[in-house]
Design a protein around this motif. Structure first.
Motif, mmCIF file in Angstrom:
data_model
loop_
_atom_site.group_PDB
_atom_site.id
_atom_site.type_symbol
_atom_site.label_atom_id
_atom_site.label_comp_id
_atom_site.label_asym_id
_atom_site.label_seq_id
_atom_site.Cartn_x
_atom_site.Cartn_y
_atom_site.Cartn_z
ATOM 1 N N LYS A 43 44.412 28.314 100.906
ATOM 2 C CA LYS A 43 45.636 27.547 101.109
ATOM 3 C C LYS A 43 45.434 26.611 102.291
ATOM 4 O O LYS A 43 45.011 27.045 103.365
ATOM 5 C CB LYS A 43 46.798 28.508 101.384
ATOM 6 N N PRO A 44 45.722 25.314 102.143
ATOM 7 C CA PRO A 44 45.520 24.378 103.260
ATOM 8 C C PRO A 44 46.584 24.535 104.338
ATOM 9 O O PRO A 44 47.673 25.055 104.082
ATOM 10 C CB PRO A 44 45.614 23.008 102.575
ATOM 11 N N SER A 45 46.261 24.069 105.519
ATOM 12 C CA SER A 45 47.207 24.093 106.643
ATOM 13 C C SER A 45 47.403 22.680 107.156
ATOM 14 O O SER A 45 46.436 21.925 107.300
ATOM 15 C CB SER A 45 46.687 24.978 107.778
ATOM 16 N N PRO A 46 48.641 22.286 107.439
ATOM 17 C CA PRO A 46 48.894 20.936 107.931
ATOM 18 C C PRO A 46 48.391 20.764 109.356
ATOM 19 O O PRO A 46 48.598 21.624 110.211
ATOM 20 C CB PRO A 46 50.411 20.805 107.849
ATOM 21 N N GLN A 47 47.746 19.631 109.601
ATOM 22 C CA GLN A 47 47.269 19.291 110.934
ATOM 23 C C GLN A 47 48.235 18.285 111.562
ATOM 24 O O GLN A 47 49.328 18.038 111.043
ATOM 25 C CB GLN A 47 45.855 18.728 110.852
ATOM 26 N N GLU A 48 47.862 17.718 112.671
ATOM 27 C CA GLU A 48 48.707 16.760 113.383
ATOM 28 C C GLU A 48 49.180 15.654 112.438
ATOM 29 O O GLU A 48 48.379 15.011 111.760
ATOM 30 C CB GLU A 48 47.924 16.141 114.545
ATOM 31 N N GLY A 49 50.487 15.453 112.381
ATOM 32 C CA GLY A 49 51.047 14.386 111.571
ATOM 33 C C GLY A 49 51.124 14.675 110.090
ATOM 34 O O GLY A 49 51.478 13.787 109.302
ATOM 35 N N GLU A 50 50.836 15.904 109.690
ATOM 36 C CA GLU A 50 50.810 16.243 108.272
ATOM 37 C C GLU A 50 51.909 17.227 107.891
ATOM 38 O O GLU A 50 52.500 17.900 108.757
ATOM 39 C CB GLU A 50 49.458 16.860 107.897
ATOM 40 N N VAL A 51 52.161 17.300 106.577
ATOM 41 C CA VAL A 51 53.111 18.277 106.043
ATOM 42 C C VAL A 51 52.431 19.052 104.927
ATOM 43 O O VAL A 51 51.501 18.568 104.280
ATOM 44 C CB VAL A 51 54.384 17.598 105.497
ATOM 45 N N LEU A 52 52.904 20.278 104.728
ATOM 46 C CA LEU A 52 52.429 21.102 103.623
ATOM 47 C C LEU A 52 53.508 21.107 102.554
ATOM 48 O O LEU A 52 54.652 21.494 102.805
ATOM 49 C CB LEU A 52 52.148 22.534 104.093
ATOM 50 N N VAL A 53 53.134 20.671 101.353
ATOM 51 C CA VAL A 53 54.070 20.585 100.242
ATOM 52 C C VAL A 53 53.777 21.696 99.237
ATOM 53 O O VAL A 53 52.634 21.855 98.797
ATOM 54 C CB VAL A 53 53.972 19.214 99.536
ATOM 55 N N GLU A 54 54.808 22.472 98.923
ATOM 56 C CA GLU A 54 54.685 23.428 97.828
ATOM 57 C C GLU A 54 54.968 22.661 96.538
ATOM 58 O O GLU A 54 56.073 22.158 96.328
ATOM 59 C CB GLU A 54 55.677 24.575 97.981
ATOM 60 N N VAL A 55 53.968 22.552 95.692
ATOM 61 C CA VAL A 55 54.078 21.730 94.489
ATOM 62 C C VAL A 55 54.967 22.423 93.465
ATOM 63 O O VAL A 55 54.723 23.574 93.081
ATOM 64 C CB VAL A 55 52.682 21.447 93.896
ATOM 65 N N ARG A 56 55.992 21.707 93.024
ATOM 66 C CA ARG A 56 56.894 22.243 92.009
ATOM 67 C C ARG A 56 56.632 21.618 90.628
ATOM 68 O O ARG A 56 56.987 22.207 89.605
ATOM 69 C CB ARG A 56 58.342 21.981 92.416
ATOM 70 N N ALA A 57 56.023 20.437 90.611
ATOM 71 C CA ALA A 57 55.661 19.800 89.342
ATOM 72 C C ALA A 57 54.512 18.837 89.604
ATOM 73 O O ALA A 57 54.478 18.153 90.628
ATOM 74 C CB ALA A 57 56.848 19.048 88.746
ATOM 75 N N ALA A 58 53.562 18.809 88.668
ATOM 76 C CA ALA A 58 52.437 17.882 88.756
ATOM 77 C C ALA A 58 52.166 17.325 87.364
ATOM 78 O O ALA A 58 52.106 18.075 86.389
ATOM 79 C CB ALA A 58 51.194 18.575 89.310
ATOM 80 N N VAL A 112 48.423 19.287 101.134
ATOM 81 C CA VAL A 112 48.641 18.749 102.474
ATOM 82 C C VAL A 112 48.532 17.234 102.420
ATOM 83 O O VAL A 112 47.630 16.683 101.784
ATOM 84 C CB VAL A 112 47.616 19.323 103.477
ATOM 85 N N ALA A 113 49.467 16.558 103.095
ATOM 86 C CA ALA A 113 49.465 15.096 103.125
ATOM 87 C C ALA A 113 50.051 14.608 104.433
ATOM 88 O O ALA A 113 50.840 15.316 105.069
ATOM 89 C CB ALA A 113 50.282 14.547 101.956
ATOM 90 N N PRO A 114 49.692 13.385 104.858
ATOM 91 C CA PRO A 114 50.359 12.796 106.021
ATOM 92 C C PRO A 114 51.862 12.713 105.766
ATOM 93 O O PRO A 114 52.292 12.472 104.632
ATOM 94 C CB PRO A 114 49.741 11.393 106.114
ATOM 95 N N GLN A 115 52.645 12.874 106.800
ATOM 96 C CA GLN A 115 54.100 12.901 106.599
ATOM 97 C C GLN A 115 54.626 11.612 105.979
ATOM 98 O O GLN A 115 55.581 11.634 105.203
ATOM 99 C CB GLN A 115 54.822 13.203 107.899
ATOM 100 N N ARG A 116 53.999 10.457 106.264
ATOM 101 C CA ARG A 116 54.463 9.194 105.689
ATOM 102 C C ARG A 116 54.230 9.132 104.181
ATOM 103 O O ARG A 116 54.841 8.327 103.486
ATOM 104 C CB ARG A 116 53.792 8.005 106.375
ATOM 105 N N ASN A 117 53.326 9.965 103.677
ATOM 106 C CA ASN A 117 53.042 9.982 102.239
ATOM 107 C C ASN A 117 53.999 10.886 101.473
ATOM 108 O O ASN A 117 53.972 10.902 100.236
ATOM 109 C CB ASN A 117 51.605 10.436 101.978
ATOM 110 N N ALA A 118 54.804 11.657 102.181
ATOM 111 C CA ALA A 118 55.784 12.535 101.544
ATOM 112 C C ALA A 118 57.119 11.802 101.493
ATOM 113 O O ALA A 118 57.861 11.752 102.470
ATOM 114 C CB ALA A 118 55.911 13.843 102.325
ATOM 115 N N VAL A 119 57.401 11.212 100.330
ATOM 116 C CA VAL A 119 58.574 10.347 100.161
ATOM 117 C C VAL A 119 59.733 11.168 99.615
ATOM 118 O O VAL A 119 59.612 11.836 98.583
ATOM 119 C CB VAL A 119 58.252 9.188 99.198
#
Length: 226
Positions: A20-35, A124-131
């Motif tokens: 399981k990935p861990s968010p680093q500085e400036g990142e968020v962890l998203v639990e995927v509900r649909a892909a 895990v993605a940068p927070q700006r990428n989580a819209v």
């Protein structure tokens, strides 16, 4: 966690257990509900597209909930419903400065292409990428927006079309259906072109003013002009 993995061209995808990935500085962890699945995944599988990066987790159309944040990210974002934009540019080149990250030659990440994507439990993605998504939009409906609909938006922008004009959408499918709806929303009149009767019918349901059968390519131009 379980993830759909790409291990090289002409090899079937595998379902594997990965950390399981861990968010680093400036990142968020998203639990995927649909892909969502894109035709791009098929290109990876059959060797048509080989970016030389493997193994990676597939999937560039993902939506879910922020469940953890890294340093520098407001904890109030935990619980947000989001869709993940899959390009992470360098942020400083002329393309990134123009908002054309897809043309960046030094991408930091491209989820599902050169870095782990959303066909997994967590991403895990940068927070700006989580819209942030509107509450009325389901995760299942939102996921394909990540590529198919944004591609349609980009195409419409490049075409510089205006309300009242006619536009032909040649090929109605995931991207084409989105483009038909977008153009109608912007006040255009739309001709949908496809070999598939089922897709022409769906395009008309979504608002196309006219449909043209492209089975015989030689008659398409005349059909559109009519």
């Amino acid at each position: 966690m379980q993830a759909v993995r790409y291990t090289g061209p002409n090899k079937p995808f595998t379902l594997e257990s990965v950390p399981k990935p861990s968010p680093q500085e400036g990142e968020v962890l998203v639990e995927v509900r649909a892909a969502a699945l894109c035709h791009t995944e098929l290109h990876f599988a059959d060797g048509t597209l080989n970016l030389g990066v493997q193994p990676i987790t597939m999937g560039h159309e993902a939506a879910g909930v922020i469940v953890e944040v890294g340093g520098g990210v407001d904890s109030a974002r935990i619980g947000e419903r989001v869709i993940v934009y899959y390009y992470v540019g360098c942020g400083s080149c002329r393309w990134c400065q123009k908002g054309e990250e897809q043309l960046c030659s030094t991408l930091k990440a491209e989820f599902g292409f050169i870095s782990d994507g959303g066909l997994a439990r967590f991403l895990v993605a940068p927070q700006r990428n989580a819209v942030v998504l509107p509450e009325a939009l389901s995760f299942e409906s939102a996921a394909p927006i990540g590529c198919g609909v944004t591609t349609a938006v980009h195409a419409a922008r490049l075409a510089q079309v205006e309300a009242g004009e006619w536009a032909a959408v040649y090929g109605v499918n995931g991207v084409g259906f989105g483009l038909v709806q977008l153009l109608k929303h912007r006040g255009l009149r739309v001709v949908a072109v496809s070999r598939s009767e089922r897709r022409r019918t769906e395009a008309a349901r979504l608002g196309a003013d006219a449909v043209v059968d492209s089975t015989d390519a030689g008659t398409v131009a005349a059909g559109v002009r009519a």
